[in-house]
Scaffold this motif. Structure first.
Motif, mmCIF file in Angstrom:
data_model
loop_
_atom_site.group_PDB
_atom_site.id
_atom_site.type_symbol
_atom_site.label_atom_id
_atom_site.label_comp_id
_atom_site.label_asym_id
_atom_site.label_seq_id
_atom_site.Cartn_x
_atom_site.Cartn_y
_atom_site.Cartn_z
ATOM 1 N N ASN A 115 0.807 -1.221 0.000
ATOM 2 C CA ASN A 115 0.000 0.000 0.000
ATOM 3 C C ASN A 115 0.841 1.272 0.000
ATOM 4 N N GLY A 116 2.165 1.095 -0.112
ATOM 5 C CA GLY A 116 3.059 2.249 -0.244
ATOM 6 C C GLY A 116 3.049 3.185 0.944
ATOM 7 N N ILE A 117 2.886 2.610 2.135
ATOM 8 C CA ILE A 117 2.833 3.472 3.329
ATOM 9 C C ILE A 117 4.072 3.264 4.211
ATOM 10 N N HIS A 118 4.272 4.225 5.087
ATOM 11 C CA HIS A 118 5.384 4.294 6.019
ATOM 12 C C HIS A 118 4.982 3.497 7.264
ATOM 13 N N LEU A 119 5.706 2.431 7.597
ATOM 14 C CA LEU A 119 5.439 1.651 8.813
ATOM 15 C C LEU A 119 6.606 1.828 9.767
ATOM 16 N N GLY A 308 11.509 9.699 3.427
ATOM 17 C CA GLY A 308 12.647 8.819 3.704
ATOM 18 C C GLY A 308 12.210 7.495 4.306
ATOM 19 N N GLU A 309 13.196 6.711 4.704
ATOM 20 C CA GLU A 309 12.920 5.421 5.344
ATOM 21 C C GLU A 309 12.432 5.644 6.769
ATOM 22 N N PRO A 310 11.584 4.757 7.305
ATOM 23 C CA PRO A 310 11.161 4.886 8.698
ATOM 24 C C PRO A 310 12.363 4.821 9.650
ATOM 25 N N ALA A 311 12.336 5.623 10.705
ATOM 26 C CA ALA A 311 13.439 5.647 11.674
ATOM 27 C C ALA A 311 13.617 4.278 12.333
ATOM 28 N N VAL A 312 12.518 3.573 12.569
ATOM 29 C CA VAL A 312 12.572 2.184 13.062
ATOM 30 C C VAL A 312 11.616 1.394 12.176
ATOM 31 N N SER A 313 12.159 0.667 11.226
ATOM 32 C CA SER A 313 11.348 -0.004 10.205
ATOM 33 C C SER A 313 10.605 -1.216 10.766
ATOM 34 N N GLU A 315 10.882 -4.132 9.585
ATOM 35 C CA GLU A 315 11.869 -5.218 9.627
ATOM 36 C C GLU A 315 12.656 -5.201 10.932
ATOM 37 N N GLU A 316 12.995 -3.980 11.400
ATOM 38 C CA GLU A 316 13.709 -3.848 12.676
ATOM 39 C C GLU A 316 12.817 -4.291 13.842
ATOM 40 N N GLY A 317 11.573 -3.858 13.805
ATOM 41 C CA GLY A 317 10.626 -4.268 14.849
ATOM 42 C C GLY A 317 10.435 -5.766 14.885
ATOM 43 N N ARG A 318 10.395 -6.353 13.692
ATOM 44 C CA ARG A 318 10.214 -7.806 13.596
ATOM 45 C C ARG A 318 11.406 -8.550 14.182
ATOM 46 N N ALA A 319 12.624 -8.078 13.889
ATOM 47 C CA ALA A 319 13.825 -8.748 14.406
ATOM 48 C C ALA A 319 13.894 -8.663 15.932
ATOM 49 N N SER A 320 13.466 -7.523 16.496
ATOM 50 C CA SER A 320 13.491 -7.368 17.952
ATOM 51 C C SER A 320 12.412 -8.223 18.612
ATOM 52 N N LEU A 321 11.244 -8.331 17.952
ATOM 53 C CA LEU A 321 10.166 -9.197 18.446
ATOM 54 C C LEU A 321 10.607 -10.652 18.432
ATOM 55 N N LYS A 322 11.304 -11.054 17.377
ATOM 56 C CA LYS A 322 11.731 -12.450 17.207
ATOM 57 C C LYS A 322 12.560 -12.922 18.412
ATOM 58 N N VAL A 323 13.390 -12.031 18.945
ATOM 59 C CA VAL A 323 14.215 -12.371 20.117
ATOM 60 C C VAL A 323 13.322 -12.755 21.294
ATOM 61 N N ILE A 324 12.266 -11.958 21.505
ATOM 62 C CA ILE A 324 11.353 -12.198 22.630
ATOM 63 C C ILE A 324 10.566 -13.485 22.418
ATOM 64 N N LEU A 325 10.092 -13.701 21.206
ATOM 65 C CA LEU A 325 9.353 -14.936 20.909
ATOM 66 C C LEU A 325 10.227 -16.161 21.145
ATOM 67 N N CYS A 326 11.510 -16.040 20.798
ATOM 68 C CA CYS A 326 12.444 -17.159 21.016
ATOM 69 C C CYS A 326 12.722 -17.381 22.504
#
Length: 341
Positions: A115-119, A308-313, A315-326
């Motif tokens: 959808n071409g939006i900033h997340l 520009g790119e999101p300050a915290v993308s 993908e970054e949020g997903r990688a940090s979440l993955k640590v907690i899920l693990c």
């Protein structure tokens, strides 16, 4: 230039202390809608800031068509609300943890791209002055390689912070999914990844409910991490630090040690093996008792306006979440878990 029309979905404590006042203070923003199932909360903000009040986000997105939204709901609603907003063409700032499963996080990233939006994910620790300063010092190379670390985040729990106190959604498993790890642990997994510019390779964890009554979400976690670089350390999240909040990080490096948030005035202290000590007064880390501007809202707005790119993308949020899920997987299995395989 016309102002960015922003809606806030979820009118609890994080909206009251951070999102709403920071949007209101931003000259490029017009607050156009507030959403909360407790409609009186949304109405109070609409009366204060203008805009309309809604009990559900679907109706608001259809009627108001905001340019951007903040998703400040219980954890279980982060993904559905964010995806609905993305499909409606609104940029999304979502509170942490961005989702409650890796599949949800991936679906949010896909929806944003399609959808071409900033997340952007609201990992505010990256913006706090002591952490910004600490990263500058690390990048300068004066400390050499990080060998070991400990990072901790604890406070007395949401019962003293949430608008609903002990009756908060934070303690209801179906809405929160996770407790102290989703509230505080994910802040620290994000911080250590960002500070060290490194990924967590492996995690072992004890996660449990030790003291909070009437809930089955975790109130404490102690984890051991091995980074891709080989650095090892501990990550602690707690809702039972009843005598004072702790949001500190210590990095033991080849050439000395850096202490972040361990001293009330000298927020960053560098002690080198050659005997020199540097003390940096760079401004405090925000606490529940003393709210400071998070800079998350400004970063979100500036990112949209600049294209520009999101300050915290996502993908970054997903990688940090993955640590907690693990970490939860480690607790369930009694084994070390390989992260991001």
């Amino acid at each position: 230039m016309s102002k960015l029309k922003v809606a806030v979905i979820g009118c609890g404590s994080i909206s009251r202390h951070r999102h709403i006042p920071e949007y209101a203070a931003n000259a490029n923003v017009e607050l156009v809608a507030f959403v909360d199932p407790v409609i009186e909360r949304a109405q109070a903000y609409a009366e204060q800031h203008g805009g309309k009040a809604y009990a559900d986000y679907e109706t608001m997105l259809a009627e108001v068509k905001p340019d951007a939204v903040s998703v400040c709901t219980p954890n279980a609603v982060h993904a559905p609300a964010s995806i609905a907003a993305a499909k409606a063409g609104a940029h999304v700032l979502v509170e942490k943890p961005m989702a409650v499963t890796d599949e949800e996080a991936e679906a949010m990233i896909i929806a944003a791209k399609e959808n071409g939006i900033h997340l952007m994910v609201g990992h505010n620790q990256r913006f706090m002055p002591p952490h910004v300063k600490a990263k500058q010092i690390l990048k300068s190379g004066v400390l050499g390689k990080v060998l070991t670390f400990r990072t901790s985040f604890g406070h007395p729990g949401p019962d003293g912070w949430s608008v609903d106190g002990a009756n908060s959604w934070f303690f209801r498993k179906e809405e929160a999914i996770m407790g102290a790890m989703g509230d505080l642990g994910v802040h620290k997994s994000d911080l250590i990844r960002w500070l060290l510019e490194d990924e967590v390779a492996e995690i072992g964890a004890f996660v449990g409910t030790l003291h909070k009554q009437g809930t089955d979400v975790d109130d404490n976690a102690s984890c051991i991490l091995r980074m891709k670089s080989g650095a090892i350390g501990t990550l602690v999240a707690s809702w039972t630090y009843y005598k004072g909040e702790d949001n500190s990080t210590i990095l033991w490096c080849e050439n000395g040690v850096m202490k972040i948030g361990t001293h009330p005035d000298d927020q960053v202290i560098v002690e080198l093996r050659n005997g020199t000590v540097e003390r940096h007064k760079v401004g405090a880390i925000s606490t529940n008792e003393k709210q400071l501007s998070s800079e998350v809202i400004n970063a979100f707005v500036n990112g949209i306006l600049s294209g520009g790119e999101p300050a915290v993308s996502g993908e970054e949020g997903r990688a940090s979440l993955k640590v907690i899920l693990c970490a939860f997987e480690s607790q369930a299995s009694g084994k070390f878990i390989t992260v991001n395989e």
